[in-house]
Design an enzyme around this catalytic site. Structure first.
Site, mmCIF file in Angstrom:
data_model
loop_
_atom_site.group_PDB
_atom_site.id
_atom_site.type_symbol
_atom_site.label_atom_id
_atom_site.label_comp_id
_atom_site.label_asym_id
_atom_site.label_seq_id
_atom_site.Cartn_x
_atom_site.Cartn_y
_atom_site.Cartn_z
ATOM 1 N N ASP A 340 0.840 -1.187 0.000
ATOM 2 C CA ASP A 340 0.000 0.000 0.000
ATOM 3 C C ASP A 340 0.888 1.255 0.000
ATOM 4 O OD1 ASP A 340 -2.712 1.245 0.479
ATOM 5 O OD2 ASP A 340 -1.682 1.947 2.284
ATOM 6 N N GLU A 377 1.644 -0.508 -5.039
ATOM 7 C CA GLU A 377 0.703 0.553 -5.369
ATOM 8 C C GLU A 377 1.584 1.781 -5.579
ATOM 9 O OE1 GLU A 377 -3.423 2.471 -3.700
ATOM 10 O OE2 GLU A 377 -1.802 2.187 -2.261
#
Length: 702
Positions: A340, A377
């Site tokens: 993330d 990401e």
């Protein structure tokens, strides 16, 4: 624990009170609490603390404190023999750290706060105030091995551990929403029958909910608020939270591996649940705030939008992250990670993103981590944080260019068909120095509309989140097909079903690695909520009670995944070159206009173009088998039409002696297949539809 660390008489430290038990010296390694049957070694790092105490919590709530008097390079350590106090599996504990309270210098020590062990293998206690637990990590894996699915064969399935099984009728009630529930045969059967290869779990590192959510009666459902980088989230355990969650997680991994499914974790190392300056002190802030977080004086540097940013450029913080990753691979047997807000982990002190810096360099050379699936990401909210296409091998990346381009094409927002062609062929404009397999293609994810909501809502409907609609993106690139929200209108419903099939077909027939969102194959809706991070209720849970349309969509998705799985022409490992792969053969890819001729420059730059043909030559697939043989397949023709009205197209040459195209799939007619069409004849594409035809299937093709 070495023998020398426990040998000899117990030391009597100068200044020790008469009733304070003495710890043996112990060892600074490994970090955390390690039970060996005779006692427990304790080691915790803090560079700036003045004193550190181990605090053991009895069942009656009484706390016994043991001062750690040994320190080596910032690691405070000691050994607690069992005849003094058994710090054995199931025991709850924490740390208290004393030191300066000087926020401008980054120091926020407070001995009054019981702190979590950053290396705790399990956490227990109330949702807003967990404590560390000694866990028994012994486990018989019974020969478990990773499926090691090649990237070229991978289909990622993003799911929420709790929400996926919370309503499953075949899972026993006591197992729903747990690791054991995810390992249940009925759930595994769905995953295998669907045809996905890799289960990506939304965060399962132990997390807590933000205070502002608890005040609203809500919780952090998605889990992007980690506080325990080694601990499986306790609330997902059906068997207990005093270490049992570790075994249950391992049972789940073993069951999924036995079915040939990989397990990838969505991990949140970029920030922690301690949030900003007014957030709770749970662990890192109290142990050594100045080291763990990026700061500007007393203020936290917020590159994540979550109040703080973990400083992975600090050697000890980097070690914590790497130790955690290795633990999940070696001890928990997971197969990879999706990171993330990955650029935050590559930010140097001062904030600049350095993709050649400590974090990516350390992972790339690590003998454990470099061989698992690594997905970035590739953006955060700080300056210079959008780094799509820039991550080095062996990393893959979430490709938001794919998401946006495909959504724009099917909602008629695109400027012609050039963007679609790039996305179908593997995004060579983004990953041209690498391979299509660097691109994780997706149309939906946990964050945003579900597939069904993408074709049912023009705008977000997030009132239930309690933020007056301020949360969630307004850049949805969605189209409600004429009516906002649910409707009984049969024409609108038919169009929405077709649009869902169009999006799935585009995703699963494109070069690259497709990622699906759990429930999209069954028409899951969140009622237009595009930011359901705080909705631990039926808004977010997968509903397994399917109507006829949903059952049909599930069947279509299975056929589509089987088509991809069975045919290497639809799983290209290399970028197309637009020329024959062997002398005298057809082009590896050719693009066609509705008239049947190859696209020319004016057609590529026509902003009103809404129809595109793509021919994939299976006779020249640039992929080889285990013995080096060139793999061959059928030749495929994909016809994509986003216009409102039907469009007549002329079928081009097959690129071989064959003069016949056979219909494989038509999103406007789910039952249509097998019809044969001669080269040069015309075919009518219904408005908003995808048609797939094939020619020259090799003898071994299914």
């Amino acid at each position: 624990m070495t023998a020398s660390a426990r040998s000899g008489p117990r030391p009597t430290a100068p200044g020790r009170s008469r009733d304070e038990p003495a710890l043996w010296p112990g060892s600074p390694s490994p970090l955390g609490v390690t039970w060996d049957g005779e006692g427990a070694n304790v080691a915790v790092w803090s560079e700036h603390a003045d004193t550190l105490e181990l605090c053991v919590l009895a069942e009656d709530g009484i706390e016994r404190a043991f001062r750690l008097r040994e320190q080596v390079y910032g690691v405070w350590h000691g050994y607690l023999p069992k005849d003094v106090l058994a710090l054995s599996p199931g025991t709850r504990y924490g740390f208290r750290a004393s030191g300066p309270h000087a926020p401008e210098a980054g120091h926020r020590f407070d001995r009054g706060t019981l702190l979590l062990d950053p290396y705790a293998r399990a956490l227990d206690g109330p949702p807003d105030a967990p404590v560390s637990v000694v866990a028994d990590t012994a486990y018989d894996w019974q020969g478990d091995t990773s499926p090691r699915v090649p990237w070229s064969d991978t289909v990622v399935y993003e799911l929420h551990t709790r929400g996926f099984t919370r309503l499953h009728p075949d899972v026993p009630a006591e197992l729903r929403g747990t690791y054991a529930g995810l390992a249940h045969p009925a759930v595994v059967e769905h995953l295998v029958g669907l045809g996905v290869t890799t289960v990506e779990l939304l965060p399962v590192h132990h997390f807590v909910s933000e205070p502002f959510l608890r005040e609203r009666g809500l919780v952090n459902y998605w889990g992007y608020n980690s506080i325990g980088f080694f601990a499986p989230h306790g609330a997902y355990s059906s068997s207990g939270t005093q270490g049992q969650q570790v075994r249950e997680f391992k049972d789940m991994v073993r069951a999924l591996h036995a079915a040939g499914l990989e397990v990838v974790l969505d991990v949140v190392y970029n920030h922690t649940a301690e949030a900003g300056g007014d957030g709770p002190t749970l662990s890192f802030r109290g142990l050594d705030n100045a080291a763990y977080y990026h700061r500007h004086g007393a203020a936290y540097a917020d590159y994540t939008g979550c109040g703080n940013s973990v400083d992975a450029s600090h050697p000890q913080v980097l070690q914590l992250i790497l130790d955690s990753l290795r633990y999940w691979v070696e001890e928990m047997h997971v197969d990879g990670f999706r990171f993330d807000l990955a650029p935050t982990l590559s930010r140097r002190r001062g904030g600049d993103v350095d993709l050649e810096g400590a974090f990516l360099t350390a992972v790339r050379q690590d003998p454990v981590l470099r061989d698992v699936k690594l997905v970035a990401e590739p953006w955060d909210v700080g300056w210079g944080g959008y780094r799509v296409g820039e991550y080095p091998p062996p990393w893959a990346e979430w490709n938001d260019r794919f998401r946006n381009g495909v959504r724009d094409f099917w909602t008629q927002r695109s400027w012609g068909v050039r963007e679609l062609a790039y996305r179908l062929s593997g995004s060579s404009d983004v990953y041209g120095t690498r391979r299509p397999l660097a691109s994780i293609n997706f149309v939906t994810a946990h964050d945003g509309f579900t597939l069904r909501d993408l074709v049912s809502y023009n705008g977000k409907h997030n009132d239930a989140n309690g933020e007056n609609g301020r949360d969630g993106t307004d850049d949805n690139r969605s189209w409600n097909c004429g009516v906002e929200g649910e409707t009984d209108d049969p024409q609108v419903r038919a169009l929405r079903g077709r649009q869902q099939r169009n999006l799935l077909a585009t995703l699963l027939l494109s070069a690259g690695v497709p990622m699906m969102t759990a429930g999209d194959e069954m028409g899951r809706t969140q009622g237009g909520n595009n930011n359901a991070y705080c909705q631990d209720n039926p808004v977010s849970w997968v509903d397994w009670a399917l109507d006829d349309d949903q059952a049909a969509l599930l069947g279509f998705t299975k056929r589509l995944l089987k088509l991809r799985r069975d045919h290497v022409a639809l799983r290209q490992e290399h970028f197309f070159e637009g020329r024959p792969a062997e002398p005298g053969g057809p082009k590896d890819v050719a693009w066609f206009a509705p008239g049947g001729s190859e696209m020319h420059e004016a057609e590529w730059f026509d902003p009103h173009a809404r129809t595109l043909g793509m021919r994939l030559s299976g006779r020249t697939v640039r992929r080889r088998g285990p013995r080096g043989e060139r793999l061959q397949d059928a030749t495929y023709l994909l016809l994509l039409h986003a216009g409102d009205e039907p469009r007549r197209v002329q079928l081009p040459q097959t690129g071989s002696a064959s003069t016949t195209w056979t219909l494989v799939l038509d999103t406007a007619d789910d039952a249509a297949h097998g019809d044969e069409h001669e080269v040069g004849t015309s075919l009518v594409l219904q408005g908003h539809s995808v048609v797939v035809l094939c020619a020259d299937p090799p003898p071994s093709a299914s």
